[in-house]
Motif scaffolding. Structure first.
Motif, PDB file in Angstrom:
ATOM      1  N   GLY A 116       0.573  -1.185  -0.243  1.00 21.31           N
ATOM      2  CA  GLY A 116      -0.009   0.000  -0.082  1.00 21.31           C
ATOM      3  C   GLY A 116       0.781   1.254  -0.034  1.00 21.31           C
ATOM      4  O   GLY A 116       0.211   2.420  -0.074  1.00 21.31           O
ATOM      5  N   ARG A 117       1.898   1.102   0.262  1.00 17.47           N
ATOM      6  CA  ARG A 117       2.844   2.506   0.539  1.00 17.47           C
ATOM      7  C   ARG A 117       2.928   3.192  -0.838  1.00 17.47           C
ATOM      8  O   ARG A 117       2.827   4.474  -0.689  1.00 17.47           O
ATOM      9  CB  ARG A 117       4.481   1.854   0.996  1.00 17.47           C
ATOM     10  N   PRO A 118       2.992   2.528  -1.927  1.00 14.99           N
ATOM     11  CA  PRO A 118       3.204   3.573  -3.255  1.00 14.99           C
ATOM     12  C   PRO A 118       2.078   3.855  -3.928  1.00 14.99           C
ATOM     13  O   PRO A 118       2.023   4.485  -4.771  1.00 14.99           O
ATOM     14  CB  PRO A 118       3.990   2.515  -4.335  1.00 14.99           C
ATOM     15  N   HIS A 119       0.647   3.244  -3.412  1.00 18.39           N
ATOM     16  CA  HIS A 119      -0.609   3.587  -3.952  1.00 18.39           C
ATOM     17  C   HIS A 119      -0.890   5.090  -4.156  1.00 18.39           C
ATOM     18  O   HIS A 119      -1.331   5.117  -5.438  1.00 18.39           O
ATOM     19  CB  HIS A 119      -1.716   3.104  -2.866  1.00 18.39           C
ATOM     20  N   LEU A 120      -0.412   6.202  -3.389  1.00 14.17           N
ATOM     21  CA  LEU A 120      -0.920   7.274  -3.970  1.00 14.17           C
ATOM     22  C   LEU A 120      -0.134   7.624  -5.091  1.00 14.17           C
ATOM     23  O   LEU A 120      -0.740   8.445  -5.781  1.00 14.17           O
ATOM     24  CB  LEU A 120      -0.422   8.176  -2.421  1.00 14.17           C
ATOM     25  N   GLU A 121       1.203   7.555  -4.850  1.00 13.87           N
ATOM     26  CA  GLU A 121       1.916   7.937  -6.116  1.00 13.87           C
ATOM     27  C   GLU A 121       1.845   7.160  -7.217  1.00 13.87           C
ATOM     28  O   GLU A 121       1.523   7.746  -8.524  1.00 13.87           O
ATOM     29  CB  GLU A 121       3.517   7.935  -5.621  1.00 13.87           C
ATOM     30  N   VAL A 126      -3.093   8.308 -12.879  1.00 14.79           N
ATOM     31  CA  VAL A 126      -4.504   7.784 -13.259  1.00 14.79           C
ATOM     32  C   VAL A 126      -5.714   8.702 -13.072  1.00 14.79           C
ATOM     33  O   VAL A 126      -6.268   8.997 -13.961  1.00 14.79           O
ATOM     34  CB  VAL A 126      -4.630   6.375 -12.688  1.00 14.79           C
ATOM     35  N   LEU A 127      -5.821   9.223 -11.749  1.00 16.27           N
ATOM     36  CA  LEU A 127      -6.785  10.205 -11.425  1.00 16.27           C
ATOM     37  C   LEU A 127      -6.438  11.657 -12.079  1.00 16.27           C
ATOM     38  O   LEU A 127      -7.621  11.942 -12.777  1.00 16.27           O
ATOM     39  CB  LEU A 127      -6.583  10.379  -9.891  1.00 16.27           C
ATOM     40  N   ASP A 145      -2.380   8.836   3.608  1.00 18.31           N
ATOM     41  CA  ASP A 145      -2.322   8.482   2.402  1.00 18.31           C
ATOM     42  C   ASP A 145      -3.578   8.172   1.714  1.00 18.31           C
ATOM     43  O   ASP A 145      -3.751   8.607   0.632  1.00 18.31           O
ATOM     44  CB  ASP A 145      -1.079   7.189   1.881  1.00 18.31           C
ATOM     45  N   THR A 146      -4.302   7.483   2.632  1.00 16.38           N
ATOM     46  CA  THR A 146      -5.778   7.041   2.149  1.00 16.38           C
ATOM     47  C   THR A 146      -6.611   8.290   1.892  1.00 16.38           C
ATOM     48  O   THR A 146      -7.018   8.397   0.901  1.00 16.38           O
ATOM     49  CB  THR A 146      -6.331   6.203   3.357  1.00 16.38           C
ATOM     50  N   ILE A 147      -6.432   9.306   2.834  1.00 14.06           N
ATOM     51  CA  ILE A 147      -7.083  10.559   2.506  1.00 14.06           C
ATOM     52  C   ILE A 147      -6.871  11.395   1.416  1.00 14.06           C
ATOM     53  O   ILE A 147      -7.583  11.875   0.809  1.00 14.06           O
ATOM     54  CB  ILE A 147      -7.150  11.438   3.967  1.00 14.06           C
ATOM     55  N   ALA A 148      -5.285  11.428   1.264  1.00  8.20           N
ATOM     56  CA  ALA A 148      -4.866  12.129  -0.022  1.00  8.20           C
ATOM     57  C   ALA A 148      -5.436  11.316  -1.166  1.00  8.20           C
ATOM     58  O   ALA A 148      -5.675  12.296  -2.217  1.00  8.20           O
ATOM     59  CB  ALA A 148      -3.175  12.090  -0.007  1.00  8.20           C
ATOM     60  N   ILE A 149      -5.447  10.245  -1.187  1.00  8.65           N
ATOM     61  CA  ILE A 149      -5.801   9.498  -2.414  1.00  8.65           C
ATOM     62  C   ILE A 149      -7.452  10.188  -2.823  1.00  8.65           C
ATOM     63  O   ILE A 149      -7.727  10.414  -3.968  1.00  8.65           O
ATOM     64  CB  ILE A 149      -6.022   8.019  -2.435  1.00  8.65           C
ATOM     65  N   PHE A 150      -8.225  10.072  -1.825  1.00  9.14           N
ATOM     66  CA  PHE A 150      -9.660  10.540  -1.935  1.00  9.14           C
ATOM     67  C   PHE A 150      -9.769  11.808  -2.110  1.00  9.14           C
ATOM     68  O   PHE A 150     -10.698  12.527  -3.133  1.00  9.14           O
ATOM     69  CB  PHE A 150     -10.760  10.217  -0.604  1.00  9.14           C
ATOM     70  N   GLU A 151      -8.824  12.762  -1.663  1.00 13.50           N
ATOM     71  CA  GLU A 151      -8.873  14.287  -1.866  1.00 13.50           C
ATOM     72  C   GLU A 151      -8.333  14.459  -3.452  1.00 13.50           C
ATOM     73  O   GLU A 151      -8.813  15.288  -4.024  1.00 13.50           O
ATOM     74  CB  GLU A 151      -7.793  15.011  -0.781  1.00 13.50           C
ATOM     75  N   ALA A 152      -7.480  13.707  -3.840  1.00 13.11           N
ATOM     76  CA  ALA A 152      -7.028  13.627  -5.387  1.00 13.11           C
ATOM     77  C   ALA A 152      -8.149  13.131  -6.219  1.00 13.11           C
ATOM     78  O   ALA A 152      -8.444  14.022  -7.433  1.00 13.11           O
ATOM     79  CB  ALA A 152      -5.816  12.971  -5.560  1.00 13.11           C
TER      80      ALA A 152
END
Length: 356
Positions: A116-121, A126-127, A145-152
């Motif tokens: 899960g560590r590289p998931h945000l980058e 893709v987003l 990082d979870t919140i950052a993904i949903f913010e993106a």
């Protein structure tokens, strides 16, 4: 009439195209890309989608490209990538050298990297391209990082959701939607293998935490964790006083299951129908742009897992989720701003500040 921003326009055109492709019997299939070939989920999902006899609920999509890179510091990742890469090649899937290359060749994405560590980058390109994406468990290796993904995803107006396949344990959704009356509480269990690179429950225990929230819904207030050599017992107290319990099995009897305590009956759940029910939900999102699992629920699941680690350090003391989430939102804003260009980053930071 003012022109739409290019990224928003790209996202809109992608969703319009998906709707047309997915429901046209004689159209070319929607192109699916996979990021990460270090999990058995990757070939399993490709097999479902690329089946020429696929049922209508998953038809009209085809995996055409994959980016295989795994995690060099996780042995299970290093050892799996070559095998799964060959399996995908044999299925006619093109192996590409980078995520930008993959994004250019596909319409939608499965982010399958086991770590899960590289998931945000990995998710950001893709987003930004407006390509709807499913992120396999765990959505990330941290709450921030979870919140950052949903913010993106919100920033780029691109559909994204994450889930364990155990969310679709047969009967769990019926419990949640009230078939048996009010849910008074629930117990779930799963194997509890761990990796030092992740919070303990995020590596594998999330398979049991996910159905717990599927049945209980959001609203967990505090978490306590009790540890012994055979199992971890993590007790969540919801704001209305209900208790949700997850047992992480380390030794002895293994497997997945749940018991729901409802107004009408006590209901044991143990039938797991594999990956297909999850793939049906992924395809629904790709077709409609509507996510089946709200971001706030996934955020609370990850907060539950992080709180369990803190409670362990505090010898089973209760840990409140709300302060953890508030702190992680601030960290997410900084992390995301650093990864995005200056203009995008400023907008994300401003939006987070306004909510706080």
């Amino acid at each position: 009439m003012p022109l739409r921003p290019p990224r928003l326009l790209a996202a809109c055109l992608t969703l319009l195209a998906l709707g047309g492709f997915a429901h046209a019997d004689d159209a070319k299939p929607v192109r699916v890309g996979i990021i990460g070939l270090d999990t058995s989920h990757a070939p399993a999902f490709a097999k479902i989608l690329n089946d020429p006899k696929a049922a209508k609920d998953v038809s009209g999509f085809r995996v055409v490209a994959a980016y295989p890179k795994g995690s060099p510091d996780i042995e299970s990742s290093v050892s799996r990538v070559p095998k799964y890469t060959e399996i995908l090649k044999e299925m006619g899937v093109a192996i590409v050298p980078s995520i930008p290359d993959l994004v250019d060749q596909v319409d939608v994405v499965l982010l399958e990297t086991n770590d899960g560590r590289p998931h945000l980058e990995q998710a950001l390109p893709v987003l930004k391209a407006g390509k709807p994406v499913f992120i396999d468990k765990p959505v990330a290796a941290s709450l921030a990082d979870t919140i950052a993904i949903f913010e993106a995803a919100k920033r780029f107006k691109t559909p994204v959701f994450s889930s364990s396949s155990l969310r679709y344990l047969q009967g769990a959704d019926a419990v949640r939607t009230g078939k048996y009356g009010k849910v008074l509480g629930a117990d779930t269990w799963s194997p509890q293998s761990m990796d030092p690179t992740h919070p303990d429950l995020l590596w594998y225990g999330i398979h049991g935490v996910e159905p717990l929230f599927t049945m209980m819904g959001t609203g967990c207030k505090t978490v306590r964790r009790f540890v012994n050599k055979d199992q971890d017992v993590v007790v969540g107290t919801w704001t209305d006083g209900r208790l949700g319990v997850f047992r992480g099995l380390k030794q002895g009897a293994r497997g997945y299951g749940a018991v729901a305590f409802t107004e009408k009956k006590i209901l044991p759940l143990s039938r797991f129908d594999g990956y297909r029910p999850l793939m049906v939900e992924i395809v629904k999102m790709w077709r409609s742009g509507e996510v089946p699992v709200p971001a706030e629920e996934t955020i609370e699941i990850i907060a539950f897992c992080e709180a369990a680690d803190i409670s362990k350090e505090k010898k089973g003391a209760p840990v409140e989720l709300a302060p953890l989430i508030k702190k992680a939102r601030a960290e997410a804003s900084s992390r995301l701003a650093a990864l995005l260009d200056e203009k995008d980053g400023a907008k994300v930071a401003a939006g987070t500040a306004a909510r706080n």
